[in-house]
Design an enzyme around this catalytic site. Structure first.
Site, short mmCIF file in Angstrom:
data_model
loop_
_atom_site.label_atom_id
_atom_site.label_comp_id
_atom_site.label_asym_id
_atom_site.label_seq_id
_atom_site.Cartn_x
_atom_site.Cartn_y
_atom_site.Cartn_z
N THR A 88 -63.89 -37.03 10.61
CA THR A 88 -65.32 -36.85 10.84
C THR A 88 -65.76 -35.59 10.12
OG1 THR A 88 -65.14 -37.89 13.01
CG2 THR A 88 -67.10 -36.55 12.60
N LYS A 113 -70.80 -42.19 11.26
CA LYS A 113 -69.78 -41.69 12.18
C LYS A 113 -70.35 -40.60 13.08
CE LYS A 113 -65.78 -41.20 14.17
NZ LYS A 113 -64.55 -40.77 13.53
N LYS A 128 -65.27 -30.03 18.07
CA LYS A 128 -65.39 -30.18 16.62
C LYS A 128 -66.41 -31.24 16.24
CE LYS A 128 -62.95 -32.86 14.34
NZ LYS A 128 -63.06 -34.18 13.65
#
Length: 301
Positions: free
Chosen positions: A98, A174, A242
């Site tokens: 990602t 995503k 994250k």
């Protein structure tokens, strides 16, 4: 395949290891690499091909990068021991982490300078589907990149969304998925523990809510981990500071307010601060349980 497709998987964590196993099962000559040498050695014992990455890079058809973030992706591709300068023209990098869309566009351009294709290919499905070759891939890239990656996509995914003819749209999609997934996990944990304050047993919560309008895929998948008191990681708490951080960075650049995402992020940060970063992401429920002085299943003694 008359000549085995030569694939390297870089990053043998829970997702990457499953991807490597799927490539191996599909008949690829598959090399596996990880910063943990035990993971790489284990893969060789299961049929993975031996050899240093630098030595085999020029023979590879595809390199699948399944690391944590953009910084690790860039290091794998172009760092001191980066693989791209050693790859042959016409081979392909399939990048699965990602990352921000702009980063994916930069990597595509840098790969293109040496004739290597780049497929922006974030993945979804978890470690079990990775091992089954049943992932969903949110992919974007040139037609040539898709063609070069066709064999590894066939080996690792049952659903491939072709989202654009250049890198970036895959990573954008995503980010949308991760916004929802992270919020759904945190909200599931909030709802389950809220129910406990009202006398709703966690197992009963799963039985009822999974069949009602308040359900989600994440609820149905993660809430049973809490009921079982089993936080063996399939996807860790540490993933979410994250990934949701990336979502918020993208939102900031678009002058878009994402307050629900920000609230979910804080719960995962709190969980990591409690020392739960390496546990399954369902362990975010422990933040709520601690604050409400609740005892979750498995913690009764």
């Amino acid at each position: 395949m008359t000549t085995p497709h030569r694939t390297a998987v870089i990053g043998l964590g829970s997702m990457g290891y499953g991807i490597a196993q799927s490539c191996l099962a599909a008949g690829h000559m598959t090399f596996g690499y990880d910063i943990n040498p035990d993971q790489a050695a284990r893969f060789v014992t299961e049929g993975g091909a031996p050899g240093a990455l630098r030595d085999v890079a020029g023979t590879l058809d595809a390199v699948i990068v399944v690391v944590l973030n953009a910084a690790q992706t860039e290091n794998v591709l172009f760092g001191a021991d980066g693989v791209v300068p050693h790859m042959r023209a016409g081979s392909v990098v399939m990048a699965c982490a990602t990352v921000p869309p702009e980063f994916a566009r930069q990597m595509e351009a840098r790969c293109g300078e040496v004739g290597v294709h780049y497929l922006d290919a974030p993945i979804s499905g978890g470690s079990i589907k990775a091992a089954e070759g049943a992932l969903s891939v949110m992919a974007s890239g040139t037609p040539e990149a898709f063609a070069a990656a066709a064999e590894v996509l066939k080996a690792t995914a049952t659903t491939v969304f072709e989202l654009g003819d250049h890198a970036g749209p895959g990573s954008a999609m995503k980010a949308v998925n991760q916004l929802l997934a992270g919020v759904h996990i945190a909200t599931m944990a909030e709802a389950l523990t809220f129910g406990m304050t009202q006398g709703v047993d966690p197992a009963q919560f799963v039985e009822v809510i999974s069949k009602c309008a308040g359900s989600s895929w994440m609820l149905e998948n993660r809430a049973p981990h809490i009921v079982a008191g089993d936080y063996t990681p399939h996807s860790t708490v540490n993933i979410w500071p994250k990934d949701l951080g990336i979502v918020l960075d993208i939102a900031k650049s678009a002058s878009f307010s994402a307050p629900i995402t920000a609230a979910a992020l804080q719960q995962f940060v709190a969980a990591a601060g409690m020392g739960l970063g390496g546990e399954d992401d369902a362990a975010v429920a422990k933040v709520y349980a601690q604050n409400a002085q609740l005892t979750l299943p498995g913690d009764e003694t």
